[in-house]
Each structure stands twice: as C-alpha cells, then as structure tokens.
Design a protein around this motif. Structure first.
Motif, PDB file in Angstrom:
ATOM      1  N   PRO A 238       0.836  -1.330  -0.046  1.00 19.38           N
ATOM      2  CA  PRO A 238      -0.013   0.049  -0.116  1.00 19.38           C
ATOM      3  C   PRO A 238       0.784   1.296  -0.084  1.00 19.38           C
ATOM      4  O   PRO A 238       0.264   2.369  -0.389  1.00 19.38           O
ATOM      5  N   ASN A 239       1.980   1.259   0.463  1.00 16.41           N
ATOM      6  CA  ASN A 239       2.938   2.211   0.521  1.00 16.41           C
ATOM      7  C   ASN A 239       3.761   2.700  -0.835  1.00 16.41           C
ATOM      8  O   ASN A 239       4.266   3.721  -1.160  1.00 16.41           O
ATOM      9  N   VAL A 240       3.721   1.966  -1.680  1.00 20.45           N
ATOM     10  CA  VAL A 240       4.189   2.081  -3.090  1.00 20.45           C
ATOM     11  C   VAL A 240       3.117   2.444  -4.027  1.00 20.45           C
ATOM     12  O   VAL A 240       1.888   1.861  -4.195  1.00 20.45           O
ATOM     13  N   ASP A 241       3.485   3.425  -4.634  1.00 17.61           N
ATOM     14  CA  ASP A 241       2.732   3.957  -5.920  1.00 17.61           C
ATOM     15  C   ASP A 241       2.185   3.020  -6.928  1.00 17.61           C
ATOM     16  O   ASP A 241       3.093   2.322  -7.428  1.00 17.61           O
ATOM     17  N   PRO A 242       1.005   2.839  -7.033  1.00 23.16           N
ATOM     18  CA  PRO A 242       0.618   1.612  -7.971  1.00 23.16           C
ATOM     19  C   PRO A 242       1.061   1.708  -9.487  1.00 23.16           C
ATOM     20  O   PRO A 242       1.391   0.547  -9.923  1.00 23.16           O
ATOM     21  N   GLN A 243       1.462   2.741  -9.851  1.00 23.82           N
ATOM     22  CA  GLN A 243       2.016   2.696 -11.019  1.00 23.82           C
ATOM     23  C   GLN A 243       3.615   2.513 -11.073  1.00 23.82           C
ATOM     24  O   GLN A 243       4.029   1.816 -11.864  1.00 23.82           O
ATOM     25  N   ALA A 244       3.981   2.787  -9.855  1.00 17.12           N
ATOM     26  CA  ALA A 244       5.329   2.382  -9.854  1.00 17.12           C
ATOM     27  C   ALA A 244       5.536   0.931  -9.691  1.00 17.12           C
ATOM     28  O   ALA A 244       6.377   0.108 -10.138  1.00 17.12           O
TER      29      ALA A 244
END
Length: 303
Positions: A238-244
């Motif tokens: 959840p702490n990682v940008d979905p696009q990344a």
C-alpha cells in the motif's frame, strides 16, 4: 480442502506467482487452501518447518544448501518462485553508465537483518566482475529498515534495498537507481519453497498439487501486464505508488524474474553455490539431487 501452510521470510514482489495463484483460484482448483505466515524474525520459518507447524518455508535456497552440507537439517527444495534477485542498488547521484568498480572506495549499506543472501549475492557479483572487495567499505549487519532510515540522512554512499523500499527513496528524490540486480546479477534460484523430506512422501501428493497451482500462477504473470493484477499489488504494498509497482513488476518479468517453469535449473544452482564456496560458507557445491526434489515438478508436468 487441504491446507498448505507456508512460513515466508518476507512479503516480496518476486513471490507474485503465489499471490496470483491465490487470487485467481489456482490453488482452490487442486483442493488446497493456502495459509501464509510472515514471522517478524525470519529464522522462525525454520522452527515452523521443523515443528510441523507449516509444510514449507519460502525463502533463499542458501539455507537448505548450508544446512544440508553441515548436517544441521535435511531440507529439500521442490519449487522455485523467483529466478532473479529483485533488489535494487541505489546511489545519491544519478549515474549514466554503471560499472561494478564504481563501488570501490564507497561505503555500501547492505541489509543483513533478513539473512546473508543480499550481501552474499552482491559480493559474488563484485568478485565476478573484478572488483577489489577489500576496497569496499561494507556495512551489512543492520536491518533494511535501519539502513533505509540512515541513508535518508548521510549514512553511506550506496545502498542495496528490496524494490518496494527502493521505490520510496526514488520517489522522494533521495536516491537514484544505479542498477537492478535482476538485470545485472543474472539467473539464480533466488526464492524457493523447501520443506522436510516427508512432505514429498505424502500419499496425497500435497507438494505436487501445490507446485502445479504455483506453475499456473507463474504462467499467468508471464502472460499478463502487471496492470491486470494492480489490486493485488495495492493490497500487498500500500505504500508503493500503484503505477510504480506496475512498472517494477513488468520490468522484473522482462528481465527474467519468472522463467517458464518452477523447476530449478542445475546451472543456476551451481552458479549460486559458487558464491557460497567463494565466501567459505560451504566447502563444495552440492549435487543437484541433494538439494532439489524434482518429483513435485514432474507431477505438474504430467497433468
């Protein structure tokens, strides 16, 4: 349904074939319910396997290799879920043409709280590429979280981190990717499932059924864009940008993180064991059938 209980050394993007197999019901199709545990102390996975609390550990094959050779415990690997080291090497300044020798004279932060694999693999890559190991100023006996925090101030010149942590530093503009180990490090049985020999002797072929569903998860991720499983990525990281996260998973697939099958390749096992021999961790490379039980994979291929 039969439960298949797993004690994992972490929650990692390279374990994605298992998460996909859970998400799309591939384990359910072979009458298996997956029960996952990720202990705070990763060495708990060994106690979990030894006690019979779980059927298999998920982590580095270096543990079965060491324990087998030194007669500590007879663990057998039976399925591979990742064929590359997904970790990322970061620096404080961008570099256009990365070379391994750029680590000479640098203070390199390499987490050790989760085991020796990250340090051992980086050390092996440097030796293979002619780097003067004695010139590298290693800091490797701290957890990833501690080094992650320290690098955000002034601790170290270079840091090796798992992808979800690396993406956070990059997004904050506090680090730049020098190289991803998946591309530069080459093939390796990085993450495997292993258990006690009696698991492979069960009459209900639990290990074989598990392996067959895992193979389907592997085939799915090889055939799909990561955007097709973005909900899985958001739920687990959840702490990682979905696009990344989508970009990272697609990149891992492109560089060979997930090969065609869950079978360990003899060459990659021998290559990785060479790193352990060079560091003096084991005295010799074990034979293939000493460490890998091929029967669950053979069952998978017979379906």
């Amino acid at each position: 349904m039969d439960q298949f209980r797993i004690s994992a050394t972490g929650l990692s993007m390279n374990y994605l074939p298992q998460y996909i197999a859970e998400e799309f019901g591939f384990f359910r199709d072979v009458d298996i319910e997956i029960v996952n545990d990720v202990p705070v102390d990763w060495t708990q996975v060994l106690r979990d396997v030894n006690s019979g609390k779980v059927h298999a550990a998920l982590g580095g094959i270096w543990v079965p290799c060491i324990y087998k050779q030194h007669r500590i415990k007879d663990y057998m690997a039976f399925a591979k879920v990742a064929s590359r080291n997904p970790w990322v090497l970061l620096g404080r300044e961008p570099v256009k043409d990365f070379q391994w020798k750029q680590l000479e004279g640098k203070r390199v932060l390499c987490p050790g709280g989760g085991g020796i694999s990250a340090y051992m693999f980086l050390d092996g890559c440097l030796r293979e590429n002619g780097v003067d190991i004695n010139s590298v100023r290693w800091i490797h006996d701290f957890t990833a979280g501690m080094l992650f925090e320290g690098f955000q101030t002034d601790w170290g010149d270079i840091i090796l981190l798992p992808p979800h942590m690396a993406e956070v530093l990059i997004a904050q503009g506090k680090a730049y990717e020098l190289c991803d180990m998946a591309t530069y490090g080459g093939p390796v049985p990085w993450s495997v499932y292993y258990g006690l020999p009696e698991l492979m002797e069960r009459e209900d072929n639990l290990a074989g059924r598990f392996t067959s569903a895992l193979q389907k998860g592997l085939e799915w991720i090889r055939a799909h864009d990561a955007a097709d499983c973005v909900d899985v990525l958001k739920r687990n990281w959840p702490n990682v940008d979905p696009q990344a996260a989508i970009y990272k998973v697609n990149r891992l697939r492109e560089v060979g993180m997930w090969e065609k099958t869950v079978k360990i390749d003899p060459w990659e096992l021998s290559h990785y064991e060479g790193y352990m021999v060079d560091m003096g961790i084991i005295d010799r490379a074990l034979d293939y059938d000493e460490i890998f039980d091929v029967r669950p994979f053979e069952y998978t291929m017979s379906l």
